[in-house]
Design an enzyme around this catalytic site. Structure first.
Site, PDB file in Angstrom:
ATOM      1  N   ASP A  45       1.277   2.810  -2.396  1.00 46.10           N
ATOM      2  CA  ASP A  45       1.752   1.448  -2.701  1.00 46.10           C
ATOM      3  C   ASP A  45       3.085   1.524  -3.450  1.00 46.10           C
ATOM      4  O   ASP A  45       3.693   0.497  -3.761  1.00 46.10           O
ATOM      5  CB  ASP A  45       0.696   0.616  -3.433  1.00 46.10           C
ATOM      6  CG  ASP A  45       0.281   1.204  -4.760  1.00 46.10           C
ATOM      7  OD1 ASP A  45       0.777   2.279  -5.133  1.00 46.10           O
ATOM      8  OD2 ASP A  45      -0.569   0.575  -5.449  1.00 46.10           O
ATOM      9  N   SER A  46       3.560   2.759  -3.703  1.00 45.56           N
ATOM     10  CA  SER A  46       4.932   2.943  -4.186  1.00 45.56           C
ATOM     11  C   SER A  46       5.918   2.291  -3.221  1.00 45.56           C
ATOM     12  O   SER A  46       7.075   2.047  -3.589  1.00 45.56           O
ATOM     13  CB  SER A  46       5.251   4.442  -4.313  1.00 45.56           C
ATOM     14  OG  SER A  46       4.904   5.128  -3.118  1.00 45.56           O
ATOM     15  N   LYS A 112      -7.251   5.692  -1.121  1.00 45.49           N
ATOM     16  CA  LYS A 112      -7.075   6.069  -2.532  1.00 45.49           C
ATOM     17  C   LYS A 112      -7.173   4.825  -3.413  1.00 45.49           C
ATOM     18  O   LYS A 112      -6.575   3.794  -3.099  1.00 45.49           O
ATOM     19  CB  LYS A 112      -5.719   6.761  -2.739  1.00 45.49           C
ATOM     20  CG  LYS A 112      -5.459   7.143  -4.202  1.00 45.49           C
ATOM     21  CD  LYS A 112      -4.322   8.140  -4.346  1.00 45.49           C
ATOM     22  CE  LYS A 112      -2.940   7.548  -4.262  1.00 45.49           C
ATOM     23  NZ  LYS A 112      -2.629   6.539  -5.294  1.00 45.49           N
ATOM     24  N   GLU A 181      -1.812  11.602 -12.365  1.00 45.80           N
ATOM     25  CA  GLU A 181      -0.400  11.239 -12.536  1.00 45.80           C
ATOM     26  C   GLU A 181      -0.017  11.228 -14.008  1.00 45.80           C
ATOM     27  O   GLU A 181      -0.716  10.622 -14.834  1.00 45.80           O
ATOM     28  CB  GLU A 181      -0.158   9.858 -11.897  1.00 45.80           C
ATOM     29  CG  GLU A 181       1.294   9.395 -12.010  1.00 45.80           C
ATOM     30  CD  GLU A 181       1.656   8.262 -11.070  1.00 45.80           C
ATOM     31  OE1 GLU A 181       0.847   7.902 -10.188  1.00 45.80           O
ATOM     32  OE2 GLU A 181       2.775   7.728 -11.224  1.00 45.80           O
TER      33      GLU A 181
END
Ligand code: KIV
Length: 264
Positions: A45-46, A112, A181
């Protein structure tokens, strides 16, 4: 050419072979990355930031991810294709099932989700229904407003311990992969050793089972800010294919990420 599956990735972890992951959003780049031997492609979704120009990932819709997943899947022969579930598309278990089904129908082979213990029911339900799940802990960008910015997570002992517990809980619920992350390197190593599923890091140090970068960061073409944990591979190679080859080589031999890309 043998296709990459969840079993392939587990075996890579067991054998100590590093897993290479990049984001991709269209057929041409997906094909190029796949041909260079990337193991996993993530429709992140970046894309809300690097394709759509938003400040964060929150405005991305399920339809957006489906559109790009279909395009990516058309370019791929070997790599495993993972699609991100966007913000609030898995707020309830029923929404999770409906939206994950749309992503799988669009071409994803795994979905994800960002978050810890609150996702356990959804993860076991998806897995039982045939949808493989990748978890995402540490800096979870969909919670940027709760976290108070894009900040390193897990620096406090209590937070670090909780992150390890959540990783184990996600695994026990059925998650078959985990993204970590922006956490300290030592915590990345701790989580990687605590679970049997492959752990992919982005700003989590070199000890994780593999690495992922946003493709625009790896090519040094992101419009705004270049995260500390990223590296511009186009700068020294001058060619996109060589840049990807170099990224894959450095992840496989363990020279990326270096100390300058990690958090202590
Ligand atoms: O959205 C994305 O690209 C991601 C990666 C940064 C792991 O979730």
């Amino acid at each position: 050419m043998k296709k990459v599956t969840t079993a392939t990735l587990c075996k890579m972890k067991q054998d100590g072979d590093k897993i290479t992951v990049l984001t991709a959003y269209d057929t041409s780049f997906a094909k190029l990355f796949d041909e260079q031997g990337i193991d996993v492609l993530l429709i992140g979704d970046s894309l809300g930031m690097v394709l759509q120009g938003h400040d964060d990932t929150l405005p991305v819709s399920v339809d957006d991810i489906c559109y790009h997943t279909t395009a990516v899947r058309r370019g791929v022969n070997r790599a495993l294709v993972i699609a991100d579930m966007p913000f609030m598309s898995y707020a309830t278990v029923e929404q999770t099932y409906n939206n994950a089904a749309k992503l799988m129908a669009a071409g994803a082979q795994m979905v994800k989700l960002e978050g810890g213990s609150w996702l356990l029911e959804a993860i076991s339900g998806l897995t039982e229904r045939g949808i493989p799940v990748c978890g995402h802990l540490g800096l979870t960008p969909q919670s940027v407003h709760v976290l108070g910015g894009f900040k390193v997570q897990g620096r406090e002992q209590k937070q670090a311990d909780s992150l390890v517990e959540q990783a184990i809980a996600l695994q026990n619920a059925g998650a078959q992969m985990l993204v970590l992350e922006c956490i300290p390197r030592a915590l990345g190593q701790r989580v990687t050793e605590a679970v049997n599923i492959p752990v992919i890091g982005i700003g989590a140090g070199p000890e994780t089972d593999g690495q992922v970068l946003v493709m625009h960061d790896m090519l040094g073409i992101s419009a705004n800010y270049m995260p500390k944990f990223s590296k511009n591979y186009l700068q020294h190679t001058g060619d996109i294919r060589d840049a990807v080859k170099h990224y894959i080589k450095e992840v496989r031999e363990g020279s990326f990420p270096g100390p300058e890309h990690s958090f202590e």
